[in-house]
Motif scaffolding. Sequence first.
Motif, PDB file in Angstrom:
ATOM      1  N   LYS A 140       0.756  -1.183   0.195  1.00  0.00           N
ATOM      2  CA  LYS A 140       0.518  -0.070   0.237  1.00  0.00           C
ATOM      3  C   LYS A 140       1.074   1.377  -0.242  1.00  0.00           C
ATOM      4  N   GLY A 141       0.301   2.259  -0.902  1.00  0.00           N
ATOM      5  CA  GLY A 141       1.582   3.496  -0.971  1.00  0.00           C
ATOM      6  C   GLY A 141       1.220   4.131   0.014  1.00  0.00           C
ATOM      7  N   GLY A 142       2.107   5.605   0.761  1.00  0.00           N
ATOM      8  CA  GLY A 142       2.079   6.049   1.332  1.00  0.00           C
ATOM      9  C   GLY A 142       2.549   5.514   3.494  1.00  0.00           C
ATOM     10  N   ILE A 143       2.571   4.706   3.512  1.00  0.00           N
ATOM     11  CA  ILE A 143       2.990   3.782   5.030  1.00  0.00           C
ATOM     12  C   ILE A 143       3.852   4.874   5.789  1.00  0.00           C
ATOM     13  N   GLY A 144       4.979   5.039   4.701  1.00  0.00           N
ATOM     14  CA  GLY A 144       5.991   5.339   5.351  1.00  0.00           C
ATOM     15  C   GLY A 144       7.278   4.579   5.066  1.00  0.00           C
ATOM     16  N   LYS A 145       7.119   3.657   4.040  1.00  0.00           N
ATOM     17  CA  LYS A 145       8.718   3.164   3.463  1.00  0.00           C
ATOM     18  C   LYS A 145       9.477   4.070   3.893  1.00  0.00           C
ATOM     19  N   THR A 146       9.743   4.915   2.886  1.00  0.00           N
ATOM     20  CA  THR A 146      10.402   6.056   2.689  1.00  0.00           C
ATOM     21  C   THR A 146      11.063   6.236   3.882  1.00  0.00           C
ATOM     22  N   THR A 147      10.512   6.964   4.652  1.00  0.00           N
ATOM     23  CA  THR A 147      10.605   6.909   6.278  1.00  0.00           C
ATOM     24  C   THR A 147      11.533   6.423   7.156  1.00  0.00           C
ATOM     25  N   ILE A 148      10.980   4.778   6.805  1.00  0.00           N
ATOM     26  CA  ILE A 148      12.032   3.957   7.843  1.00  0.00           C
ATOM     27  C   ILE A 148      13.049   3.685   7.488  1.00  0.00           C
ATOM     28  N   THR A 178      14.518  13.820  -2.339  1.00  0.00           N
ATOM     29  CA  THR A 178      14.076  15.130  -1.533  1.00  0.00           C
ATOM     30  C   THR A 178      13.933  15.211  -0.489  1.00  0.00           C
ATOM     31  N   PHE A 179      13.797  13.721  -0.013  1.00  0.00           N
ATOM     32  CA  PHE A 179      13.546  13.598   1.770  1.00  0.00           C
ATOM     33  C   PHE A 179      15.370  14.223   2.171  1.00  0.00           C
ATOM     34  N   LEU A 180      15.914  13.685   1.409  1.00  0.00           N
ATOM     35  CA  LEU A 180      16.928  14.165   1.870  1.00  0.00           C
ATOM     36  C   LEU A 180      17.958  15.106   1.625  1.00  0.00           C
ATOM     37  N   SER A 254       8.500   0.379  -4.928  1.00  0.00           N
ATOM     38  CA  SER A 254       7.350   1.080  -4.788  1.00  0.00           C
ATOM     39  C   SER A 254       6.283   0.116  -3.884  1.00  0.00           C
ATOM     40  N   SER A 255       5.366   0.439  -4.400  1.00  0.00           N
ATOM     41  CA  SER A 255       4.003  -0.486  -4.046  1.00  0.00           C
ATOM     42  C   SER A 255       3.642  -1.793  -4.239  1.00  0.00           C
ATOM     43  N   SER A 256       3.973  -1.147  -5.718  1.00  0.00           N
ATOM     44  CA  SER A 256       2.951  -2.086  -6.928  1.00  0.00           C
ATOM     45  C   SER A 256       3.829  -3.322  -6.937  1.00  0.00           C
ATOM     46  N   ILE A 306       4.870  -2.658  12.135  1.00  0.00           N
ATOM     47  CA  ILE A 306       4.043  -1.335  12.171  1.00  0.00           C
ATOM     48  C   ILE A 306       4.183   0.335  12.654  1.00  0.00           C
ATOM     49  N   ASN A 307       3.868   0.632  11.640  1.00  0.00           N
ATOM     50  CA  ASN A 307       4.435   1.969  11.338  1.00  0.00           C
ATOM     51  C   ASN A 307       3.497   2.814  11.999  1.00  0.00           C
ATOM     52  N   ARG A 308       3.554   4.344  13.173  1.00  0.00           N
ATOM     53  CA  ARG A 308       2.888   5.125  12.448  1.00  0.00           C
ATOM     54  C   ARG A 308       2.108   4.598  14.714  1.00  0.00           C
ATOM     55  N   PRO A 333       6.856   4.782  16.890  1.00  0.00           N
ATOM     56  CA  PRO A 333       5.253   5.128  16.942  1.00  0.00           C
ATOM     57  C   PRO A 333       5.096   6.168  16.176  1.00  0.00           C
ATOM     58  N   ASN A 334       3.574   6.810  16.328  1.00  0.00           N
ATOM     59  CA  ASN A 334       3.308   8.415  15.271  1.00  0.00           C
ATOM     60  C   ASN A 334       3.515   9.296  15.728  1.00  0.00           C
ATOM     61  N   ASN A 335       5.033  10.178  15.278  1.00  0.00           N
ATOM     62  CA  ASN A 335       4.902  11.616  15.550  1.00  0.00           C
ATOM     63  C   ASN A 335       4.765  12.466  14.511  1.00  0.00           C
ATOM     64  N   TYR A 336       4.234  12.658  13.879  1.00  0.00           N
ATOM     65  CA  TYR A 336       4.072  13.334  12.476  1.00  0.00           C
ATOM     66  C   TYR A 336       5.112  14.658  12.616  1.00  0.00           C
ATOM     67  N   THR A 338       7.743  15.667  14.345  1.00  0.00           N
ATOM     68  CA  THR A 338       9.266  15.199  14.259  1.00  0.00           C
ATOM     69  C   THR A 338       9.435  15.123  12.834  1.00  0.00           C
ATOM     70  N   ILE A 339       8.605  14.096  11.675  1.00  0.00           N
ATOM     71  CA  ILE A 339       9.110  13.879  10.844  1.00  0.00           C
ATOM     72  C   ILE A 339       8.603  14.712   9.641  1.00  0.00           C
ATOM     73  N   MET A 340       7.452  15.126   9.918  1.00  0.00           N
ATOM     74  CA  MET A 340       7.530  16.130   9.097  1.00  0.00           C
ATOM     75  C   MET A 340       8.598  17.644   8.986  1.00  0.00           C
ATOM     76  N   GLU A 341       8.922  17.335   9.562  1.00  0.00           N
ATOM     77  CA  GLU A 341      10.336  18.883  10.416  1.00  0.00           C
ATOM     78  C   GLU A 341      11.143  18.238   9.673  1.00  0.00           C
ATOM     79  N   ASN A 357      10.697  10.122  20.296  1.00  0.00           N
ATOM     80  CA  ASN A 357      10.448   9.092  20.648  1.00  0.00           C
ATOM     81  C   ASN A 357      10.569   7.884  19.408  1.00  0.00           C
ATOM     82  N   ILE A 358       9.728   9.090  18.559  1.00  0.00           N
ATOM     83  CA  ILE A 358      10.872   7.984  17.273  1.00  0.00           C
ATOM     84  C   ILE A 358      12.280   8.545  16.818  1.00  0.00           C
ATOM     85  N   GLY A 359      12.858   8.952  17.200  1.00  0.00           N
ATOM     86  CA  GLY A 359      14.392   9.489  17.293  1.00  0.00           C
ATOM     87  C   GLY A 359      14.945   8.347  17.578  1.00  0.00           C
TER      88      GLY A 359
HETATM   89  N1  ATP Z   1       5.710   7.423  12.198  1.00  0.00           N
HETATM   90  C1  ATP Z   1       5.675   8.417  11.641  1.00  0.00           C
HETATM   91  N2  ATP Z   1       4.826   8.851  12.089  1.00  0.00           N
HETATM   92  C2  ATP Z   1       3.944  10.076  11.584  1.00  0.00           C
HETATM   93  N3  ATP Z   1       3.729  10.299  10.485  1.00  0.00           N
HETATM   94  C3  ATP Z   1       4.358   9.399   9.764  1.00  0.00           C
HETATM   95  C4  ATP Z   1       4.892   8.244  10.154  1.00  0.00           C
HETATM   96  N4  ATP Z   1       5.963   7.440   8.796  1.00  0.00           N
HETATM   97  C5  ATP Z   1       5.394   8.483   7.947  1.00  0.00           C
HETATM   98  N5  ATP Z   1       5.003   9.525   7.857  1.00  0.00           N
HETATM   99  C6  ATP Z   1       4.079  10.125   7.370  1.00  0.00           C
HETATM  100  O1  ATP Z   1       3.354   9.075   6.404  1.00  0.00           O
HETATM  101  C7  ATP Z   1       4.423   9.983   4.966  1.00  0.00           C
HETATM  102  C8  ATP Z   1       4.349   9.157   3.731  1.00  0.00           C
HETATM  103  O2  ATP Z   1       5.816   8.676   4.344  1.00  0.00           O
HETATM  104  P1  ATP Z   1       6.769   7.869   3.222  1.00  0.00           P
HETATM  105  O3  ATP Z   1       6.726   8.268   2.141  1.00  0.00           O
HETATM  106  O4  ATP Z   1       7.621   7.720   3.988  1.00  0.00           O
HETATM  107  O5  ATP Z   1       5.566   6.615   2.923  1.00  0.00           O
HETATM  108  P2  ATP Z   1       5.790   5.503   1.596  1.00  0.00           P
HETATM  109  O6  ATP Z   1       5.567   4.796   1.356  1.00  0.00           O
HETATM  110  O7  ATP Z   1       7.045   5.503   1.185  1.00  0.00           O
HETATM  111  O8  ATP Z   1       5.065   5.775   0.620  1.00  0.00           O
HETATM  112  P3  ATP Z   1       5.120   6.009  -1.101  1.00  0.00           P
HETATM  113  O9  ATP Z   1       4.230   5.166  -1.126  1.00  0.00           O
HETATM  114  O10 ATP Z   1       4.179   7.030  -1.606  1.00  0.00           O
HETATM  115  O11 ATP Z   1       6.504   6.070  -1.564  1.00  0.00           O
HETATM  116  C9  ATP Z   1       4.706  11.130   5.073  1.00  0.00           C
HETATM  117  O12 ATP Z   1       3.990  11.836   5.288  1.00  0.00           O
HETATM  118  C10 ATP Z   1       5.460  10.806   6.323  1.00  0.00           C
HETATM  119  O13 ATP Z   1       5.840  12.214   6.817  1.00  0.00           O
END
Ligand code: ATP
Length: 383
Positions: A140-148, A178-180, A254-256, A306-308, A333-336, A338-341, A357-359
Amino acid sequence: MQNISTIFVLDKNEQSGEIIKSFTENLEFINEVKLYEDYQKGYEDIKQASNPIVIMDISEDIPDLHKIAENIKLCTAKIIITSINYSTNTIIQALRMGAKEFLPKPVLKDDLIRVITMLASISPEDENSQSKIITVYSNKGGIGKTTIAINLAAELAKVTKDKVALVDLNLQLGDISTFLNLNPPFDVNYVIKHLIDKDEELFIKGFEKYKDTSLYILSDPSYIEQSGSITPQQITELFKALKKVFTYIVIDMSSSIDPISLKILDDSDWILFTTIVNIPAIRNAQRCLNLFRSRIYPAQKVKIVINRYMENDEINIEDIENTLGETVYWKIPNNYFTIMEAINRGTSIAEINPDSNIGSNFRDFAAKVSDDIIEQAVIQYRV
Ligand SMILES: Nc1ncnc2c1ncn2[C@@H]1O[C@H](COP(=O)(O)OP(=O)(O)OP(=O)(O)O)[C@@H](O)[C@H]1O
Ligand SMILES: [Mg+2]
């Protein structure tokens, strides 16, 4: 065939050093055996050597042992560690120091010759068997893969000091640069086409070294049309080349589920399969796990993350484990904020707020991943 090597024996105990020397100095592929009681001095000479084999004893307390071991590891030396103590903890410590082999003391001649003969036959071009491809995936897209992927890779480099690669295989919509906030001169397409068969020094030029760390980043192709020209076979070749140079290789994708994605997943050592706690995400996760089961991946390859995560979620971890039929490996943990910053400032979470908590979660996550990988290797020693 063995490569000609020099052996450097680092041992506080002169007598056991001499014994090791007498066991090894007549081997035809060894041109010299050098003994050191002063480990720092040994390191200074190892640094200058080509193809060194290091036999380092850790039975006694040695000042600055960890620092010296870290430096020796970076010399691409083949390291054998010896100790009178052969508890699991000592073996873990040895593997962390980059040991390719561990031998309990007193060292037996046959064991030593077997290990040295084996190590001398490995050329620097061979794949490092301890290297692991760790892919962060979700269907599934947007779950947090790139962040992780970014924050795990950054912490792995800090915690282990080993060479870590972060590779953006989200070939059409990669976000890592872009993220970095990077402007990399090369990308994965260029590295596959031009650098994959080059030696380490040239190959690594395709990566962007991240600040003052041992993290190296390989970005997605600059143009979408280039992504289509990468074949599944080239993914296998890329992984092989990465494993020669890096100890940990963290992949974002990607999530495909297409032929390239399946190749990435099949060829990974670990899949950190990521989901969030809501019913549609868990349903999707269930379907994807069924797909993984049908591909008969080895036990322990797929790990649920498990993210967020929030303590007071209506759905608890036990419910998720029961539904998925798997245990949860890690919770982030969910920490929108800090991650957005971090994203807005183009940096990792640790550089924004390491004590959040997320650091601290990512620091502990990296320590667990590296501990578990080392423990897998220890199990192989113990059986
Ligand atoms: N632990 C978290 N707490 C709060 N927000 C989060 C957390 N992890 C990710 N996010 C937010 O979720 C959004 C999507 O994160 P990210 O881009 O890492 O997902 P992705 O799975 O790589 O997406 P895509 O499928 O588009 O590649 C971002 O805005 C990010 O800030
Ligand atoms: Mg992404």
